[in-house]
Design a protein around this motif. Structure first.
Motif, PDB file in Angstrom:
ATOM      1  N   TYR A 117      -3.282   8.115  -4.527  1.00  0.00           N
ATOM      2  CA  TYR A 117      -3.870   8.437  -4.425  1.00  0.00           C
ATOM      3  C   TYR A 117      -2.933  10.001  -5.152  1.00  0.00           C
ATOM      4  O   TYR A 117      -3.348  10.964  -4.924  1.00  0.00           O
ATOM      5  N   LEU A 130       0.144  10.307  -5.128  1.00  0.00           N
ATOM      6  CA  LEU A 130       1.004  10.894  -3.956  1.00  0.00           C
ATOM      7  C   LEU A 130       2.448  10.644  -5.220  1.00  0.00           C
ATOM      8  O   LEU A 130       3.418   9.971  -4.782  1.00  0.00           O
ATOM      9  N   LEU A 174       0.810   4.194  -3.185  1.00  0.00           N
ATOM     10  CA  LEU A 174      -0.354   5.754  -2.727  1.00  0.00           C
ATOM     11  C   LEU A 174       0.460   6.576  -4.266  1.00  0.00           C
ATOM     12  O   LEU A 174      -0.344   7.138  -4.319  1.00  0.00           O
ATOM     13  N   TRP A 181       1.207  -1.235   0.125  1.00  0.00           N
ATOM     14  CA  TRP A 181      -0.027   0.663  -0.176  1.00  0.00           C
ATOM     15  C   TRP A 181       1.259   1.382  -0.058  1.00  0.00           C
ATOM     16  O   TRP A 181       0.464   2.058  -0.823  1.00  0.00           O
TER      17      TRP A 181
END
Lengths: 59, 444
Positions: free
Chosen positions: B170, B172, B166, B162
């Motif tokens: 998301y 990032l 990122l 995870w």
């Protein structure tokens, strides 16, 4: 106090993870990640203060 | 699931990566020499024996279950749906490396590099537990680290977990980036070293009744400096192979990674020497060595993605950070860390992780491996990684070692400390001909 410090460490990490999972906008996500790290720092301070010098003094 | 970063690499690149991995044991030899040299002469043989046992246990634990839980991007894993996104939490490979094609494919190279890297991480706590950590307890703690803690975090970073996701989940940056293991190896090892130092307590004679520390200097500076040079060789292999394997770098880019590794270590060691010269009137060899190792640890984060000038800047800050934190841990936190492991590896590693977010110029999607690249937010991904290391890995490794301490006490008996670990646990000293023991236990 040591246990409470470690719980604060875990709680801070939980805030960081929740901020990622639940917040979509950048600003609140960044704010909550920083807040989570702040909680972790508080936990770290507690853990440090809970560890006295052990077994190291002259006997 | 994110694709393997090595998807576009040639067979020649894989073989170069393999050759670089063969250098990594030099880092282990270097760390073993450093922790031995910074410990007491009466525990020197024990220290080297513990290093060998730790490497052996780490390799076996990683073989049994470590790689199965670490995995490699694209491999089988356990997923959880979090807020509508799939988070890879733990790999679900086969134990004992069964069904793995150990023939030079990227996953097999990751298994080999992981087997050596986990030994490196497990060596770090030996420095903080020097002169009082029982041999059996070192091995038991290493089994826990190599069998569970390290593979778990390594999966999140290098196994497509995870933290690596990122970027794709998301936006990032490229997700959490850790080229050579500043977080995965150094910070995990350093935080375990902190846990061990807390659990063991200080060496007898280290602190006076008022809480003021006394100096217990290392017994062999030559071993320490030789260890630093050996560690550099190992780190060149570690950072360069990590850049190829985990970041999809072209073999030519390893030149940049190697130059940055050297610059970071060099600047950190010189900074530590200058600071100690300014404060104490003479440069301190052990702190300069700690600075060197801290510089190497910090370089592992961003070595493939920063300019040489930035790498030197990272090293400069690392040297100051390590030098000041050694004193801070010893005087203000009453943590007895004979090898400086916590400062060099934990502080250096965490700073290295953060430096990726501050200084790295990571190529856009398609230019490097197959991973996606968000518009920004790399620094936030790195902060999330740091929060995970401090907020999850530290309590985890402390809790596991605390449980272990309940079952199998980790600290040697008082008599063992007085005699020295060599005589007490091994039955023979490292320097039988000329050693003279001072008695550090008299009242001061």
């Amino acid at each position: 106090m040591r246990l409470f410090g470690f719980l604060l460490l875990l709680a801070g990490w939980g805030i960081v993870v929740c901020a990622l999972a639940l917040l979509a906008a950048d600003a609140p996500r960044i704010a909550f990640v920083l807040a989570g790290i702040g909680v972790e720092i508080a936990g770290l301070v507690l853990v440090i203060r809970a560890h006295p010098v052990r077994r190291g003094v002259h006997e | 699931m994110i694709p393997a970063p090595t998807a576009g690499l040639s067979y020649a690149a894989m073989m170069i990566c393999l050759a670089l991995i063969f250098l990594v044991p030099c880092a282990a030899a270097g760390l073993a020499l450093i922790s031995t040299g910074l410990g007491r002469s009466r525990s020197a043989s024990h220290s080297m024996m513990a290093a060998m046992c730790v490497l052996a246990v780490a390799a076996l634990a990683y073989f049994v279950c470590g790689f199965a839980w670490q995995g490699f991007p694209g491999g089988p894993a356990h997923f959880a749906s979090v807020g509508g996104k799939q988070w890879s939490l733990l790999a679900s490979g086969h134990f004992f490396l069964r069904h793995e094609a150990l023939d030079g494919v990227p996953a097999s190279l990751a298994a080999l590099l992981g087997m050596l890297s986990v030994g490196l991480a497990a060596l770090v706590p030996l420095g903080s537990g020097a002169d009082r950590w029982r041999l059996g307890a070192c091995c038991a703690s290493t089994a826990v680290l190599a069998g569970w803690t390290y593979p778990l975090f390594a999966h999140w970073v290098w196994g497509g977990g995870w933290l690596a996701q990122l970027g794709t989940n998301y936006g990032l940056g490229r997700g959490f980036v850790d080229t050579g293991g500043a977080g995965t190896i150094q910070a995990v090892g350093g935080l375990t070293a902190l846990s061990i130092a807390w659990l063991l307590g200080a060496r007898r004679g280290k602190y006076m009744h008022g809480g003021m520390p006394t100096a217990i200097p290392g017994h062999n500076g030559v071993l320490v400096i030789l260890g630093c040079v050996l560690a550099l060789v190992g780190w060149l292999g570690l950072n360069s192979s990590g850049a190829i394997l985990y970041n999809g770098a072209d073999p030519g880019q390893t030149v940049l990674a190697a130059i940055n590794t050297i610059l970071s270590a060099a600047m950190a060691a010189l900074t530590a020497a200058v600071i100690t010269q300014a404060r104490f009137g003479k440069p301190d060899a052990s702190l300069a060595a700690n600075g060197w190792i801290g510089g190497l640890a910090a370089s592992s984060g961003a070595c493939a993605f920063v300019s040489p000038a930035a790498a030197a800047g990272i090293g400069l800050l690392t040297g100051a950070l390590v030098t000041l934190s050694v004193e801070w841990f010893e005087v203000h936190m009453s943590i007895d860390d004979p090898g400086g492991s916590i400062s060099a590896h934990a502080m250096g590693g965490l700073w290295g992780v953060l430096s990726v977010g501050l200084f790295a110029r990571i190529p856009a999607a398609g230019e490097l491996g197959g991973q996606s690249n968000g518009d920004g937010g790399q620094w936030l991904a790195q902060l999330v990684g740091i929060a995970t290391l401090i907020g999850f890995i530290l309590p985890l490794t402390y809790g596991l070692n605390w449980l272990l301490d309940r079952v199998y006490p980790q600290r040697v008996a008082a008599e063992g400390e007085r005699q020295g670990m060599d005589l007490y646990e091994l039955g023979a000293g490292a320097y039988p001909e000329f050693i003279v023991h001072n008695d550090e236990f008299t009242e001061r």
